[in-house]
Design an enzyme around this catalytic site. Sequence first.
Site, PDB file in Angstrom:
ATOM      1  N   GLY A 214       0.830  -1.217   0.000  1.00  0.00           N
ATOM      2  CA  GLY A 214       0.000   0.000   0.000  1.00  0.00           C
ATOM      3  C   GLY A 214       0.859   1.260   0.000  1.00  0.00           C
ATOM      4  O   GLY A 214       0.573   2.233  -0.706  1.00  0.00           O
ATOM      5  N   GLU A 231      -7.327  -0.466   0.315  1.00  0.00           N
ATOM      6  CA  GLU A 231      -8.151  -1.403   1.099  1.00  0.00           C
ATOM      7  C   GLU A 231      -7.187  -2.396   1.722  1.00  0.00           C
ATOM      8  O   GLU A 231      -6.761  -3.344   1.075  1.00  0.00           O
ATOM      9  CB  GLU A 231      -9.169  -2.105   0.192  1.00  0.00           C
ATOM     10  N   CYS A 265      -9.903 -10.659   4.902  1.00  0.00           N
ATOM     11  CA  CYS A 265      -9.376  -9.420   5.506  1.00  0.00           C
ATOM     12  C   CYS A 265     -10.174  -8.994   6.731  1.00  0.00           C
ATOM     13  O   CYS A 265      -9.621  -8.405   7.657  1.00  0.00           O
ATOM     14  CB  CYS A 265      -9.360  -8.304   4.478  1.00  0.00           C
TER      15      CYS A 265
HETATM   16  P1  NAD Z   1      -1.132 -10.026  -2.834  1.00  0.00           P
HETATM   17  O1  NAD Z   1       0.208 -10.561  -2.465  1.00  0.00           O
HETATM   18  O2  NAD Z   1      -1.948 -10.715  -3.862  1.00  0.00           O
HETATM   19  O3  NAD Z   1      -0.884  -8.500  -3.230  1.00  0.00           O
HETATM   20  C1  NAD Z   1      -1.925  -7.672  -3.658  1.00  0.00           C
HETATM   21  C2  NAD Z   1      -1.562  -7.074  -4.997  1.00  0.00           C
HETATM   22  O4  NAD Z   1      -0.385  -6.284  -4.860  1.00  0.00           O
HETATM   23  C3  NAD Z   1      -1.264  -8.118  -6.067  1.00  0.00           C
HETATM   24  O5  NAD Z   1      -1.991  -7.781  -7.239  1.00  0.00           O
HETATM   25  C4  NAD Z   1       0.207  -8.023  -6.260  1.00  0.00           C
HETATM   26  O6  NAD Z   1       0.613  -8.301  -7.577  1.00  0.00           O
HETATM   27  C5  NAD Z   1       0.510  -6.593  -5.910  1.00  0.00           C
HETATM   28  N1  NAD Z   1       1.879  -6.415  -5.435  1.00  0.00           N
HETATM   29  C6  NAD Z   1       2.555  -7.244  -4.610  1.00  0.00           C
HETATM   30  N2  NAD Z   1       3.791  -6.739  -4.366  1.00  0.00           N
HETATM   31  C7  NAD Z   1       3.869  -5.582  -5.051  1.00  0.00           C
HETATM   32  C8  NAD Z   1       4.898  -4.582  -5.213  1.00  0.00           C
HETATM   33  N3  NAD Z   1       6.070  -4.694  -4.599  1.00  0.00           N
HETATM   34  N4  NAD Z   1       4.624  -3.509  -5.971  1.00  0.00           N
HETATM   35  C9  NAD Z   1       3.427  -3.382  -6.586  1.00  0.00           C
HETATM   36  N5  NAD Z   1       2.433  -4.298  -6.471  1.00  0.00           N
HETATM   37  C10 NAD Z   1       2.655  -5.371  -5.734  1.00  0.00           C
HETATM   38  O7  NAD Z   1      -2.081  -9.933  -1.578  1.00  0.00           O
HETATM   39  P2  NAD Z   1      -1.711  -9.633  -0.065  1.00  0.00           P
HETATM   40  O8  NAD Z   1      -1.168  -8.269   0.091  1.00  0.00           O
HETATM   41  O9  NAD Z   1      -0.971 -10.785   0.519  1.00  0.00           O
HETATM   42  O10 NAD Z   1      -3.203  -9.662   0.510  1.00  0.00           O
HETATM   43  C11 NAD Z   1      -3.426  -9.913   1.846  1.00  0.00           C
HETATM   44  C12 NAD Z   1      -3.614  -8.606   2.588  1.00  0.00           C
HETATM   45  O11 NAD Z   1      -4.652  -7.884   1.975  1.00  0.00           O
HETATM   46  C13 NAD Z   1      -4.032  -8.827   4.005  1.00  0.00           C
HETATM   47  O12 NAD Z   1      -3.404  -7.865   4.803  1.00  0.00           O
HETATM   48  C14 NAD Z   1      -5.525  -8.560   3.954  1.00  0.00           C
HETATM   49  O13 NAD Z   1      -6.064  -8.170   5.193  1.00  0.00           O
HETATM   50  C15 NAD Z   1      -5.604  -7.500   2.934  1.00  0.00           C
HETATM   51  N6  NAD Z   1      -6.912  -7.483   2.315  1.00  0.00           N
HETATM   52  C16 NAD Z   1      -7.680  -6.399   2.468  1.00  0.00           C
HETATM   53  C17 NAD Z   1      -8.947  -6.386   1.920  1.00  0.00           C
HETATM   54  C18 NAD Z   1      -9.850  -5.216   2.065  1.00  0.00           C
HETATM   55  O14 NAD Z   1     -10.862  -5.199   1.363  1.00  0.00           O
HETATM   56  N7  NAD Z   1      -9.568  -4.252   2.906  1.00  0.00           N
HETATM   57  C19 NAD Z   1      -9.394  -7.487   1.205  1.00  0.00           C
HETATM   58  C20 NAD Z   1      -8.548  -8.570   1.040  1.00  0.00           C
HETATM   59  C21 NAD Z   1      -7.298  -8.559   1.588  1.00  0.00           C
END
Ligand code: NAD
Length: 455
Positions: A214, A231, A265
């Site tokens: 993020g 999110e 999440c």
């Molecule tokens: P993920 O690893 O799939 O990453 C999310 C996206 O970010 C992917 O499309 C990925 O390609 C991209 N990404 C990863 N590393 C990156 C980088 N260095 N630079 C640019 N883009 C990059 O998913 P995740 O982060 O493991 O998801 C889990 C987290 O998401 C948990 O913390 C969960 O709570 C949160 N989450 C939040 C919601 C919400 O609606 N608030 C929903 C689902 C998950």
Amino acid sequence: MRVRPPARAPDQRGTVNHSTTEEPADTVARLRATFRSGRTQPLSWRTGQLGRLRELLTAHGEELATALHEDLGKSSAEAFRTEIDFTVREIDHTLEHLDGWLRPEPAPVPAHLGTDATAWTRYDPLGVVLVIAPWNYPVQLLLTPLLGALAAGNAVVAKPSELAPATSAALARLLPRYLDTDAVAVVEGAVPETTALLAERFDQIFYTGNGTVGRIVMRAAAEHLTPVALELGGKSPAFVDLGTDLAVVADRLVRGKFLNAGQTCVAPDYVLTDPETARALEPKLVEAVAALFGPEPRESAAFGRIVNERHFDRLAGLLGSGRTVTGGDSDRAAKYIAPTVLADVDPKSPVMGEEIFGPILPVVTVTDLDEAIGFINDRDKPLALYVFTESDTTRDRIAAETSSGGLGFGLPLAHLTVSDLPFGGVGESGMGSYHGRYSIETFSHRKAVLEKPLA
Ligand code: NAD
């Protein structure tokens, strides 16, 4: 920078599978040209796209469910309930109300402008939006922002998660068959591809995932002064008050926690309660797990698997953080971690140090409501906070004295199924919200308009 075929072997971050060889700059330029042509503006185009997306989900639901099973071991029933039908409901709600949501809102005009002046706000689409989705609900979390952005009249680049490769491939194959490819592009890939996309200028970036990425997204967006919606996640507590019906509480906690093997999440991350309630809750949680998944959860089709070995290893390392009440067993080859409840958990133990995002439910004790509120407020603002209580005072105090993205009394997860509620975080759990009319707010600019007749 060119989006190239993978230069490296697939690794734990998933297979890289490119749906396009177009340069990111060319993709954005192409979509921007469509947006500038005005094609995405008419209500008929927007509802047409939503209708097509609905057709895709109806015609290819089984295909998507199969991909979700491959990626996450989701049962077909769960795939439809939490991803496919969820998105269809959101489409239907949007189609029903979009006309009304987009209507200009009149604003009262002050006397110094005269009685013939009028003022109103109108919703302008932003332009080209980038939607970046995670792996845990890879259909819902790509398509719900996508449909909101289209409903608001934008062109969209959609980036599915590489960690759910079967679903990513299915979406990359299907979306161009149903949607206007001059206005919607799917770009598959991992970090290099997303980094290349983030170098481009978008008019909005909608990111769902973890806070570390993020921050990367927000930094990239700052270069172009692009607004972001983030999110994110975090530890969502579930406070259980004295004197509640613990069989009901345990049943609802277990259903919310162990859905998608805890990879949700807004799953209750940990239970916060007094020692007496904790002791009484333990056997109820054991019963609730057995009632939902049977004596051997591993054999239950309703219980999913961990997304990959990296997350499995992380979770396996958290299993020793307290006394095991139920579960505790795991199998790396099958990416299986049993639905686990841990008691006597020290707030300083590893399981309380990070968002669990897996099927482990620690129970942490506090002496009373004051200490519970303090415990919550000493930590990052959660995405969701759940409260099980019969007391109006407890309800009122928690609502007034804590901050969280959402607040659920008596039922985890359900608030996000109410399309008329904004879904989003606050502080470390994110910024911005969506669903229903809040998607229109997020993906539009509310333009101020004043008119004073010339004669
Ligand atoms: P993920 O690893 O799939 O990453 C999310 C996206 O970010 C992917 O499309 C990925 O390609 C991209 N990404 C990863 N590393 C990156 C980088 N260095 N630079 C640019 N883009 C990059 O998913 P995740 O982060 O493991 O998801 C889990 C987290 O998401 C948990 O913390 C969960 O709570 C949160 N989450 C939040 C919601 C919400 O609606 N608030 C929903 C689902 C998950």
